[in-house]
Every structure is written in structure tokens, then in C-alpha cells.
Design an enzyme around this catalytic site. Sequence first.
Site, PDB file in Angstrom:
ATOM      1  N   LEU A 125      38.139  46.993  53.342  1.00 51.37           N
ATOM      2  CA  LEU A 125      38.432  46.052  51.970  1.00 51.37           C
ATOM      3  C   LEU A 125      39.421  45.377  53.206  1.00 51.37           C
ATOM      4  CD1 LEU A 125      37.968  45.255  49.888  1.00 51.37           C
ATOM      5  CD2 LEU A 125      38.527  46.213  48.590  1.00 51.37           C
ATOM      6  N   THR A 126      40.451  46.826  52.435  1.00 48.03           N
ATOM      7  CA  THR A 126      42.469  45.710  53.025  1.00 48.03           C
ATOM      8  C   THR A 126      42.794  45.222  54.300  1.00 48.03           C
ATOM      9  OG1 THR A 126      42.800  47.023  51.631  1.00 48.03           O
ATOM     10  CG2 THR A 126      44.474  46.022  52.926  1.00 48.03           C
ATOM     11  N   SER A 132      46.155  43.912  47.317  1.00 49.99           N
ATOM     12  CA  SER A 132      45.724  43.672  45.784  1.00 49.99           C
ATOM     13  C   SER A 132      44.785  42.346  45.621  1.00 49.99           C
ATOM     14  CB  SER A 132      47.342  43.695  45.274  1.00 49.99           C
ATOM     15  OG  SER A 132      48.203  44.619  45.079  1.00 49.99           O
ATOM     16  N   ILE A 157      43.553  51.322  56.935  1.00 52.16           N
ATOM     17  CA  ILE A 157      42.394  51.795  56.389  1.00 52.16           C
ATOM     18  C   ILE A 157      42.185  53.539  57.526  1.00 52.16           C
ATOM     19  CG2 ILE A 157      39.629  52.120  56.932  1.00 52.16           C
ATOM     20  CD1 ILE A 157      41.104  49.038  55.410  1.00 52.16           C
ATOM     21  N   ILE A 337      65.825  69.854  42.759  1.00 52.95           N
ATOM     22  CA  ILE A 337      65.628  71.339  42.791  1.00 52.95           C
ATOM     23  C   ILE A 337      65.667  72.092  43.193  1.00 52.95           C
ATOM     24  CG2 ILE A 337      64.499  73.590  42.050  1.00 52.95           C
ATOM     25  CD1 ILE A 337      63.165  71.273  39.620  1.00 52.95           C
ATOM     26  N   GLU A 363      44.597  52.322  46.363  1.00 54.40           N
ATOM     27  CA  GLU A 363      43.818  52.196  45.629  1.00 54.40           C
ATOM     28  C   GLU A 363      44.009  52.009  44.529  1.00 54.40           C
ATOM     29  OE1 GLU A 363      40.646  54.559  45.994  1.00 54.40           O
ATOM     30  OE2 GLU A 363      41.021  55.758  47.962  1.00 54.40           O
ATOM     31  N   THR A 365      47.450  49.856  43.318  1.00 48.73           N
ATOM     32  CA  THR A 365      49.131  49.721  43.379  1.00 48.73           C
ATOM     33  C   THR A 365      49.621  50.551  41.482  1.00 48.73           C
ATOM     34  OG1 THR A 365      49.853  47.987  43.435  1.00 48.73           O
ATOM     35  CG2 THR A 365      50.096  48.286  45.133  1.00 48.73           C
TER      36      THR A 365
HETATM   37  N1  COS Z   1      32.782  47.285  39.003  1.00 43.86           N
HETATM   38  C1  COS Z   1      31.729  46.464  39.690  1.00 43.86           C
HETATM   39  N2  COS Z   1      32.073  45.259  39.185  1.00 43.86           N
HETATM   40  C2  COS Z   1      33.780  44.575  38.907  1.00 43.86           C
HETATM   41  C3  COS Z   1      34.433  45.753  38.763  1.00 43.86           C
HETATM   42  C4  COS Z   1      34.826  46.987  38.659  1.00 43.86           C
HETATM   43  N3  COS Z   1      35.389  48.463  38.345  1.00 43.86           N
HETATM   44  N4  COS Z   1      35.935  45.519  38.602  1.00 43.86           N
HETATM   45  C5  COS Z   1      35.677  43.902  38.195  1.00 43.86           C
HETATM   46  N5  COS Z   1      34.528  43.794  38.422  1.00 43.86           N
HETATM   47  C6  COS Z   1      33.759  42.740  39.101  1.00 43.86           C
HETATM   48  C7  COS Z   1      34.267  41.669  37.355  1.00 43.86           C
HETATM   49  O1  COS Z   1      33.285  41.632  36.040  1.00 43.86           O
HETATM   50  C8  COS Z   1      33.640  40.323  37.772  1.00 43.86           C
HETATM   51  O2  COS Z   1      32.852  39.749  38.480  1.00 43.86           O
HETATM   52  P1  COS Z   1      32.047  38.530  37.868  1.00 43.86           P
HETATM   53  O3  COS Z   1      32.448  37.705  38.834  1.00 43.86           O
HETATM   54  O4  COS Z   1      30.562  38.150  37.433  1.00 43.86           O
HETATM   55  O5  COS Z   1      32.780  38.331  36.136  1.00 43.86           O
HETATM   56  C9  COS Z   1      34.868  40.277  39.092  1.00 43.86           C
HETATM   57  O6  COS Z   1      34.263  41.802  39.817  1.00 43.86           O
HETATM   58  C10 COS Z   1      36.478  39.759  39.594  1.00 43.86           C
HETATM   59  O7  COS Z   1      36.644  40.904  38.484  1.00 43.86           O
HETATM   60  P2  COS Z   1      38.235  40.426  37.685  1.00 43.86           P
HETATM   61  O8  COS Z   1      38.150  39.230  37.197  1.00 43.86           O
HETATM   62  O9  COS Z   1      38.931  42.002  36.944  1.00 43.86           O
HETATM   63  O10 COS Z   1      39.066  40.523  39.074  1.00 43.86           O
HETATM   64  P3  COS Z   1      40.420  39.942  38.818  1.00 43.86           P
HETATM   65  O11 COS Z   1      40.730  39.242  40.164  1.00 43.86           O
HETATM   66  O12 COS Z   1      41.152  39.454  37.883  1.00 43.86           O
HETATM   67  O13 COS Z   1      40.872  41.046  39.672  1.00 43.86           O
HETATM   68  C11 COS Z   1      42.052  42.787  40.477  1.00 43.86           C
HETATM   69  C12 COS Z   1      41.225  42.342  40.102  1.00 43.86           C
HETATM   70  C13 COS Z   1      43.101  42.631  40.427  1.00 43.86           C
HETATM   71  C14 COS Z   1      41.948  44.141  39.361  1.00 43.86           C
HETATM   72  C15 COS Z   1      40.868  43.777  41.790  1.00 43.86           C
HETATM   73  O14 COS Z   1      41.448  43.134  42.134  1.00 43.86           O
HETATM   74  C16 COS Z   1      41.949  44.831  42.327  1.00 43.86           C
HETATM   75  O15 COS Z   1      41.775  46.044  41.818  1.00 43.86           O
HETATM   76  N6  COS Z   1      42.768  44.933  43.320  1.00 43.86           N
HETATM   77  C17 COS Z   1      43.609  45.862  43.525  1.00 43.86           C
HETATM   78  C18 COS Z   1      42.306  46.483  45.208  1.00 43.86           C
HETATM   79  C19 COS Z   1      42.671  47.916  45.536  1.00 43.86           C
HETATM   80  O16 COS Z   1      42.772  48.818  44.847  1.00 43.86           O
HETATM   81  N7  COS Z   1      43.508  47.859  46.761  1.00 43.86           N
HETATM   82  C20 COS Z   1      42.576  48.545  47.539  1.00 43.86           C
HETATM   83  C21 COS Z   1      42.056  49.121  48.353  1.00 43.86           C
HETATM   84  S1  COS Z   1      41.669  50.721  49.430  1.00 43.86           S
HETATM   85  S2  COS Z   1      43.877  50.783  50.112  1.00 43.86           S
END
Ligand code: COS
Length: 399
Positions: A125-126, A132, A157, A337, A363, A365
Site C-alpha cells: 500500500l505505502t 499515513s 513492504i 532496569i 500500520e 502511527t
Molecule cells: N474499513 C472499510 N472502509 C473504511 C474503513 C475501514 N476500516 N475506514 C475507512 N473506510 C472508508 C470510509 O467509510 C470512507 O468511505 P466513503 O468514501 O464511502 O465515505 C473511506 O474509507 C474514507 O475513509 P475516511 O474518511 O476515514 O478517510 P480519511 O482520509 O479521513 O483517513 C485515515 C483515514 C487517516 C484514518 C487512514 O488514511 C489511515 O488509517 N491512514 C494510515 C494508513 C496506514 O495505516 N498505513 C500503513 C500501511 S501498512 S505499514
Amino acid sequence: MDFSLSAEQLELQTMVRKFTKSEIVPNMREWDERHHFELGVVKKLGQLGLMGVCIPEQYGGAGMDYNSLAIVCEELEYGDTAYRTAVSVHTGLNSMTLLQWGTEEQKQKYLVPQAQGKQLAAFALTEPDAGSDAGALRTAARRDGDEYILSGSKIWISMCDYADNFLVFATVAPELKHRGVTAFLVERTMKGVSTRPIRGKLGIHGGDTGEVILDEVRVPVANRLGEEGEGFKIAMSALDNGRFTVAAGATGLIRACLDASVTYAKARQTFGVPIAQHQLVKQMLAKMEAAYQTSQLLVYRSGWLKNQGLRNTRETSLAKWIACNGAFESASDAIEIHGAYGYSNEYPVERYLRNSKALVLYEGTREIHTLMQAEYVLGERQDKPLNRMLPAWRGPDDN
Ligand code: COS
């Protein structure tokens, strides 16, 4: 409410604990020093059915519940973060996503060999400019007849140099932001796929992390997971499972810090008594115990929700945040410790600290999870049922 583990879960816990103690712990100092990932460990995990522990038997898995996956992750990370990470990306981020979103053909082709441990899987994904803000990814997917052509690069990855299969996220329309993101099942052997490892990491020296380069890779339409534009939702639902495995692993890391610290604090004497008798040392041990117990409860609650087939984004995010922070703080206190000895690799705690920092970062921050929790309490974020949910666990007799 039942807080006990089943007989099968206890048996699993004993088996993985024994495996970690004999196959990982005695080698880890050397592997970490040599930056060596031992593929044989993952192969053996596959033979033991541990690379698909919560995947139904009909798809090649062991058919156990989602908390059994948490048990595997806790026990493996007690040995080292690298091997838990392998299970996280293979099972949590990839196979469980196939289980939730895959067609029957996709499950037969990819999920079955993955759950059997015959093929390894990773999650891409990244990107260099999309971490983020995952919806800002730039890897392009262009439709050409009954194929898509994928171009771009993915970074950080885990297991990329060993994986046979990748779950890749690309965009069919960057102007649509997250609504253009689409998921694809990409094989290492497809023309144009290459990987290279990242050197110079702070921690997880015993694990594999790298870059995946996609150079005009032709992927059949049949390998698209879900619909065009559904990829962001798929990625976020995958992270609900990946984060669960990271949180569960973190509990194992906290337990490792605690065990090492208790042993050392009882043996090391200062001012005529074992240092365990000093109140400030006791305080650090007590904080580790609190972190372990609270994190484990949060993890099991998240697993319980998965078993019921319910959304658990909020609960999993909380578990991931608290457990990973707990691991980082426990590792830092464990070095305190151990004093100067903790600063060298004569004891494992310096490795625990280096590894724990990755948990806080990947996954989602600490900052992303803090913001998510604030948004939930403010009513700015809500979890609604999805069109495709991770299947509920149907019990031991129904698999
Ligand atoms: N499961 C299914 N759908 C999801 C979901 C989940 N857990 N979380 C969000 N969605 C959906 C939402 O319902 C929304 O759908 P619609 O477009 O139909 O409204 C869409 O995805 C967008 O979601 P949201 O508005 O929550 O997105 P944001 O841009 O506000 O941000 C964050 C989301 C920042 C929380 C998200 O981008 C995130 O978790 N970023 C971190 C990424 C990450 O963990 N990367 C590490 C990769 S692996 S090392």
C-alpha cells in the site's frame, strides 16, 4: 462474557510457545546481528498450519477463531518481531483480505496455497509519498482490454523479497483521490515486478523490508480484488486485521520485556539487595504488567468482535495504539532496569527497544490512532457495516 481460552487455544499457545523457544529465541541474537531472515522458520510455521490459523478449513486453513491468530502473534513476537511481522502481512493483511473480498476463484487460486503455507504473501500500500495519507497513492492502474497495466513503486513492504503474491493498491483515477484506489492480486513472476531490500533500518534487523517496483505490469482483470474504486475501503479493512496482529504481537513483546526484567532484577544486586527491592524498579515492573494485561484485553475484545462478524475498526485502533505504545515504553524501561548491560546486545532488551519503535510507526502511527480515537469520541467518525464483512467464526464444528 468468557475470559478463558478454550482447550484448543491453550494447546495452540503451548505449541507456538515451544516453537518460539526452540526455533527462534536461541538464534535471534545472531540473526539480528547478521540481518538474517530465516525462511526455514516460516516454512515450518506453514507446516504446523500457523500461516493460516484463522482461515476456514475449506480454504486450506486451520479453521480456528480470530483470537487464535492473536495467540500465534503474541507467542512469535516473544521471540522476535520479524516472524510475527511475517504472519501479520501474510495472514492479517493479505489472506484475511482475500477471505473477506475475494471471489471463489481468487480464493481457490491464492488463498488456499497461502493458508497452507505453500505460498507467501505481502501487502503493498505505502508509497514514497503516501504513508499515513494512504488515499494519496500514485501507483497507476490503466485498463487495457481484459488487463490492467500497473506502474509505480511501493516502499516499506515487509517480506517483499520472499513473497510470492502481493496485494497491490493502485489508482485508476488520481483526481478521485481515495475513490480511485483499486486493489490487485499481483504475482512476483508477472513481467515487470521487481523488489529490493531496504538497508540501514533501526530495528527488525532479522526481518525483511523493501521496495516493490511495478514497471508496466500486466495484471488480468480477474485479479482485481473488489470493484474499481473499492480499493481504499479494502485497504482499510485489511488494516483492521493487520493492526490486530500488530497489537497482539506487541503483547508478546511486553511480556518478553517483563520476563527479562524480572529475571535480571532478582539477580542483580545494588546497595546490598536485589534491585527488584528498589521501589523505582518495582514501579517499572508494575507498569509493564499493567501494559501487558490491558493490551491483551483490548486485543481479545477486538478478536471477539471479529468472531461475531462485527466492525471493529475503533476497538482495533485502540488496541494497536495502546499495545504498541506499551511495548515501546516497556522496552525502554527494560533497558533502564538492565542499566549499562541493557545497552548492549549481551541482553535482548536493546533489540526489543529497536523493534518496538517499528510497532509504533507501522500500520498507522501513534498519531493516526490518537486522532482516530479523538474523532470517535467527538462523533466525527463512525463505523458502519460494510457491503462485505470478514466472515464471522462459525465455531469448531462448523469449519
Ligand atoms: N474499513 C472499510 N472502509 C473504511 C474503513 C475501514 N476500516 N475506514 C475507512 N473506510 C472508508 C470510509 O467509510 C470512507 O468511505 P466513503 O468514501 O464511502 O465515505 C473511506 O474509507 C474514507 O475513509 P475516511 O474518511 O476515514 O478517510 P480519511 O482520509 O479521513 O483517513 C485515515 C483515514 C487517516 C484514518 C487512514 O488514511 C489511515 O488509517 N491512514 C494510515 C494508513 C496506514 O495505516 N498505513 C500503513 C500501511 S501498512 S505499514
